[in-house]
Design an enzyme around this catalytic site. Structure first.
Site, PDB file in Angstrom:
ATOM      1  N   ASP A 179      21.238  81.160 -10.144  1.00 23.29           N
ATOM      2  CA  ASP A 179      21.060  82.599 -10.353  1.00 23.29           C
ATOM      3  C   ASP A 179      22.374  83.321 -10.697  1.00 23.29           C
ATOM      4  O   ASP A 179      22.365  84.528 -10.952  1.00 23.29           O
ATOM      5  CB  ASP A 179      20.414  83.250  -9.119  1.00 23.29           C
ATOM      6  CG  ASP A 179      18.952  82.845  -8.964  1.00 23.29           C
ATOM      7  OD1 ASP A 179      18.373  82.306  -9.924  1.00 23.29           O
ATOM      8  OD2 ASP A 179      18.389  83.064  -7.871  1.00 23.29           O
ATOM      9  N   LYS A 216      16.788  90.318  -2.496  1.00 17.62           N
ATOM     10  CA  LYS A 216      15.423  90.282  -3.043  1.00 17.62           C
ATOM     11  C   LYS A 216      14.730  88.982  -2.641  1.00 17.62           C
ATOM     12  O   LYS A 216      13.585  88.988  -2.201  1.00 17.62           O
ATOM     13  CB  LYS A 216      15.482  90.370  -4.571  1.00 17.62           C
ATOM     14  CG  LYS A 216      14.167  90.035  -5.248  1.00 17.62           C
ATOM     15  CD  LYS A 216      14.251  90.062  -6.763  1.00 17.62           C
ATOM     16  CE  LYS A 216      14.808  88.836  -7.424  1.00 17.62           C
ATOM     17  NZ  LYS A 216      13.882  87.759  -7.761  1.00 17.62           N
ATOM     18  N   ASN A 217      15.433  87.855  -2.816  1.00 15.28           N
ATOM     19  CA  ASN A 217      14.774  86.567  -2.613  1.00 15.28           C
ATOM     20  C   ASN A 217      14.577  86.203  -1.146  1.00 15.28           C
ATOM     21  O   ASN A 217      13.974  85.175  -0.836  1.00 15.28           O
ATOM     22  CB  ASN A 217      15.532  85.464  -3.357  1.00 15.28           C
ATOM     23  CG  ASN A 217      15.331  85.611  -4.861  1.00 15.28           C
ATOM     24  OD1 ASN A 217      14.492  86.391  -5.315  1.00 15.28           O
ATOM     25  ND2 ASN A 217      16.109  84.872  -5.643  1.00 15.28           N
ATOM     26  N   ARG A 240      13.936  94.671 -11.614  1.00 15.83           N
ATOM     27  CA  ARG A 240      13.284  93.734 -10.691  1.00 15.83           C
ATOM     28  C   ARG A 240      14.258  93.260  -9.604  1.00 15.83           C
ATOM     29  O   ARG A 240      13.817  92.878  -8.522  1.00 15.83           O
ATOM     30  CB  ARG A 240      12.777  92.506 -11.449  1.00 15.83           C
ATOM     31  CG  ARG A 240      11.702  92.814 -12.436  1.00 15.83           C
ATOM     32  CD  ARG A 240      11.154  91.561 -13.030  1.00 15.83           C
ATOM     33  NE  ARG A 240      10.511  90.751 -11.984  1.00 15.83           N
ATOM     34  CZ  ARG A 240       9.778  89.681 -12.221  1.00 15.83           C
ATOM     35  NH1 ARG A 240       9.606  89.265 -13.450  1.00 15.83           N
ATOM     36  NH2 ARG A 240       9.222  89.023 -11.236  1.00 15.83           N
ATOM     37  N   ARG A 258       8.359  75.741 -14.550  1.00 13.25           N
ATOM     38  CA  ARG A 258       8.215  76.131 -13.155  1.00 13.25           C
ATOM     39  C   ARG A 258       6.849  75.756 -12.554  1.00 13.25           C
ATOM     40  O   ARG A 258       6.046  76.622 -12.205  1.00 13.25           O
ATOM     41  CB  ARG A 258       8.507  77.626 -12.993  1.00 13.25           C
ATOM     42  CG  ARG A 258       9.889  77.962 -13.537  1.00 13.25           C
ATOM     43  CD  ARG A 258      10.293  79.359 -13.239  1.00 13.25           C
ATOM     44  NE  ARG A 258      10.663  79.564 -11.850  1.00 13.25           N
ATOM     45  CZ  ARG A 258      10.989  80.752 -11.340  1.00 13.25           C
ATOM     46  NH1 ARG A 258      10.982  81.801 -12.102  1.00 13.25           N
ATOM     47  NH2 ARG A 258      11.314  80.857 -10.075  1.00 13.25           N
ATOM     48  N   CYS A 305       7.585  80.639 -17.240  1.00 12.78           N
ATOM     49  CA  CYS A 305       8.261  81.918 -17.483  1.00 12.78           C
ATOM     50  C   CYS A 305       9.475  81.655 -18.345  1.00 12.78           C
ATOM     51  O   CYS A 305       9.701  80.533 -18.783  1.00 12.78           O
ATOM     52  CB  CYS A 305       8.629  82.615 -16.178  1.00 12.78           C
ATOM     53  SG  CYS A 305       9.975  81.834 -15.333  1.00 12.78           S
TER      54      CYS A 305
HETATM   55  C1  EPZ Z   1      13.653  80.527  -6.216  1.00 15.36           C
HETATM   56  O1  EPZ Z   1      12.642  80.208  -7.165  1.00 15.36           O
HETATM   57  C2  EPZ Z   1      14.192  81.880  -6.595  1.00 15.36           C
HETATM   58  N1  EPZ Z   1      13.132  82.879  -6.569  1.00 15.36           N
HETATM   59  C3  EPZ Z   1      14.826  81.820  -7.988  1.00 15.36           C
HETATM   60  O2  EPZ Z   1      15.416  83.077  -8.279  1.00 15.36           O
HETATM   61  C4  EPZ Z   1      15.930  80.753  -7.985  1.00 15.36           C
HETATM   62  O3  EPZ Z   1      16.461  80.620  -9.278  1.00 15.36           O
HETATM   63  C5  EPZ Z   1      15.347  79.416  -7.520  1.00 15.36           C
HETATM   64  O4  EPZ Z   1      14.701  79.573  -6.231  1.00 15.36           O
HETATM   65  C6  EPZ Z   1      16.404  78.319  -7.389  1.00 15.36           C
HETATM   66  O5  EPZ Z   1      17.412  78.722  -6.504  1.00 15.36           O
HETATM   67  C7  EPZ Z   1      12.826  83.494  -5.436  1.00 15.36           C
HETATM   68  O6  EPZ Z   1      13.349  83.199  -4.377  1.00 15.36           O
HETATM   69  C8  EPZ Z   1      11.801  84.563  -5.501  1.00 15.36           C
HETATM   70  P1  EPZ Z   1      12.519  76.293  -6.859  1.00 15.36           P
HETATM   71  P2  EPZ Z   1      11.652  78.993  -6.891  1.00 15.36           P
HETATM   72  O7  EPZ Z   1      11.164  75.929  -6.378  1.00 15.36           O
HETATM   73  O8  EPZ Z   1      11.406  78.872  -5.453  1.00 15.36           O
HETATM   74  C9  EPZ Z   1      11.197  72.643  -9.674  1.00 15.36           C
HETATM   75  C10 EPZ Z   1      15.839  85.016  -9.567  1.00 15.36           C
HETATM   76  O9  EPZ Z   1      16.426  85.239 -10.657  1.00 15.36           O
HETATM   77  N2  EPZ Z   1       9.893  72.655  -9.008  1.00 15.36           N
HETATM   78  O10 EPZ Z   1      13.666  76.084  -5.909  1.00 15.36           O
HETATM   79  O11 EPZ Z   1      10.493  79.189  -7.799  1.00 15.36           O
HETATM   80  C11 EPZ Z   1      11.434  73.911 -10.501  1.00 15.36           C
HETATM   81  O12 EPZ Z   1      10.782  73.821 -11.755  1.00 15.36           O
HETATM   82  C12 EPZ Z   1      14.916  83.828  -9.406  1.00 15.36           C
HETATM   83  O13 EPZ Z   1      15.940  85.756  -8.586  1.00 15.36           O
HETATM   84  C13 EPZ Z   1       8.967  71.670  -9.313  1.00 15.36           C
HETATM   85  O14 EPZ Z   1       9.221  70.781 -10.132  1.00 15.36           O
HETATM   86  O15 EPZ Z   1      12.530  77.770  -7.416  1.00 15.36           O
HETATM   87  C14 EPZ Z   1      12.925  73.935 -10.588  1.00 15.36           C
HETATM   88  O16 EPZ Z   1      13.345  73.028 -11.586  1.00 15.36           O
HETATM   89  C15 EPZ Z   1      14.684  83.079 -10.672  1.00 15.36           C
HETATM   90  N3  EPZ Z   1       7.749  71.692  -8.685  1.00 15.36           N
HETATM   91  C16 EPZ Z   1      13.368  73.378  -9.234  1.00 15.36           C
HETATM   92  O17 EPZ Z   1      12.220  72.682  -8.712  1.00 15.36           O
HETATM   93  C17 EPZ Z   1       7.432  72.647  -7.770  1.00 15.36           C
HETATM   94  O18 EPZ Z   1       6.313  72.596  -7.232  1.00 15.36           O
HETATM   95  C18 EPZ Z   1      13.784  74.436  -8.216  1.00 15.36           C
HETATM   96  O19 EPZ Z   1      12.809  75.472  -8.183  1.00 15.36           O
HETATM   97  C19 EPZ Z   1       8.383  73.648  -7.457  1.00 15.36           C
HETATM   98  C20 EPZ Z   1       9.610  73.621  -8.096  1.00 15.36           C
END
Ligand code: EPZ
Length: 431
Positions: A316, A22-23, A408, A131, A126
């Site tokens: 995840d 999915k991701n 999802r 996030r 969420c």
């Molecule tokens: C991706 O989300 C995945 N989603 C998530 O999977 C996964 O948990 C996550 O990466 C971490 O591996 C998809 O690929 C669609 P991040 P993403 O930006 O990209 C912080 C699932 O269950 N951050 O790597 O949104 C954030 O808050 C989902 O399939 C900032 O602070 O995650 C988090 O603490 C859930 N500022 C950390 O970075 C920003 O601008 C990592 O988030 C962006 C992120």
């Protein structure tokens, strides 16, 4: 709303086909906005998030079609989707759509790179945390975008197109890296992305962008270099297998004491989780068809785990691993370092009889207790599936509510588990 009923206690035995990730599918679909030509994606999982994103892309003017089945194609083969963004008719992604699926925020990058403007709703928080998207905005600004927040929307513009730049992420972000990568492909000059996410889904996106004509090196490492090109073309790309689905069924087999072949899975995509499972006492072997997971007879050893960006243990899989540790012979500590609020499953696992205490960012799981079936409900995708795993091992009946979370991210979950001997069924409710 649909519910899932499980009667636990049966070991899983058989073959579980692993679908496309999915991701990876989501950013790959979004990348189709970068070109007038057709991008064809194979092995796309049948998930509600994919369908939602097709609708969102349609709003921007993308013609999206799912091809019918082909003669001789395996029953479990993923979909083939063609996406043609010949003319982009709208550069706004409205709140109603982005708030339903966070990843759709990433359209900001290709829209800006190709059209010089984008107006995309802020996704909001969420169930797993606040996030924010500050790092995605920072990355686009480094490439010369002018960005303002107006009425809950990120309004991004460039006067003369994006320019290559140096992006140093202070924190590893998957979405930030996807965004930077897509934007940089059409920027003028060279972009260096430092502290880039090394997740296999980033590499998969880069591989597809390269097929489309992008010039990218270093994807899969912490430093990615992109030489911008003036236009990208179409491509055919096969989505890589879903490592989280793989890890989830591996934990289910470990928990129920089963023996399953995860068909089409790739062990190299989740080595850290498999290393942990090996320490737990699970036998893991890889062959041409996939990865075989066995726990016949032996106990479950408690193991401490900390979630980390790839190649570390994935956030995840944290909830699913917690379900497994409720049956371990002793106490384990599970530390969540990626999201601040990803413990919503703790209360629900407790309803099955688990004993888990939260200490800041760490869950202390006292294992070796027999779980007992109960009605449960969860607030996100991975938490929901941890309850399914718990239910498969629990005595008696577990009813999982809010099944739409599962839809999802897990294709044909009940069907795959029934084929391996689980007693699990979906009960349709009124819509
Ligand atoms: C991706 O989300 C995945 N989603 C998530 O999977 C996964 O948990 C996550 O990466 C971490 O591996 C998809 O690929 C669609 P991040 P993403 O930006 O990209 C912080 C699932 O269950 N951050 O790597 O949104 C954030 O808050 C989902 O399939 C900032 O602070 O995650 C988090 O603490 C859930 N500022 C950390 O970075 C920003 O601008 C990592 O988030 C962006 C992120």
């Amino acid at each position: 709303m649909d519910r899932i009923r499980i009667v636990g206690g049966r070991p899983l035995e058989g073959v579980i086909p692993i679908g496309g990730a999915k991701n990876a599918a989501l950013p790959l679909m979004i990348a189709s906005l970068l070109t007038r030509e057709t991008v064809t994606l194979h092995n796309v999982p049948r998930l509600s998030d994919v369908r939602s994103l097709m609708r969102i892309l349609g709003n921007h003017g993308v013609d999206a079609a799912i091809s019918g089945k082909r003669l001789g194609q395996a029953e479990d083969a993923g979909d083939t989707i063609t996406l043609s963004a010949r003319d982009i008719v709208d550069t706004t992604a409205p709140y109603e759509l982005v708030s339903k699926m966070r990843a759709s925020f990433w359209v900001v990058a290709p829209l800006l790179a190709r059209m010089g403007e984008a107006r995309v709703s802020l996704p909001g928080g969420c169930a797993i945390g606040t996030r924010p998207v500050d790092l995605l905005i920072m990355a686009l600004e480094k490439l010369g975008a002018e960005i303002e927040i107006e009425g809950g929307y990120v309004v991004a513009k460039t006067k003369n197109g994006l320019r290559g730049g140096e992006i140093v992420f202070p924190k590893v972000t998957v979405g930030g890296t996807h965004t930077a990568l897509m934007a940089a492909t059409l920027a003028d000059g060279t972009t260096v992305i430092d502290n880039a996410a090394q997740e296999p889904e980033v590499t998969d996106l880069a591989d597809c962008l390269i097929k489309m004509g992008a010039r990218i090196t270093g994807a899969g490492t912490s430093r990615i270099v992109v030489e911008g090109v003036s236009r990208l073309g179409g491509a055919h790309h096969t989505v890589l297998p879903d490592r989280i689905e793989t890890g989830t069924y591996a934990m289910a087999a470990a928990m129920t004491g089963g023996d399953v072949l995860l068909q089409g899975a790739r062990a190299d995509l989740l080595q850290s989780a498999f290393d942990v499972l090996a320490r737990v006492g699970v036998e893991i072997s890889e062959n041409r068809d996939g990865v075989r997971i066995r726990r016949n007879g032996g106990g479950i050893a408690p193991v401490d785990v900390t979630t980390e960006p790839f190649p570390g243990f994935p956030t995840d899989l944290q909830a699913q691993f917690m379900a497994l540790m409720t049956r371990a012979d002793g106490t384990s500590h599970i530390r969540e370092t990626i999201f601040e609020n990803r413990f919503m499953h703790v209360q629900e696992l407790a309803r099955l009889g688990a004993r888990i205490r939260l200490d800041g960012d760490t869950a202390v799981v006292e294992g070796a207790r027999a779980l007992k079936g109960a009605p449960v409900m969860a607030t996100d995708l991975r938490a929901s599936v941890s309850l399914v795993i718990g239910g498969l091992a629990a005595e008696g009946e577990t009813m999982v509510n809010r099944v739409y979370h599962l839809d999802r991210g897990f294709e044909a979950l009940e069907k795959k588990l029934v084929r391996c001997g689980a007693e699990i069924e979906r009960i349709s409710g009124e819509r």
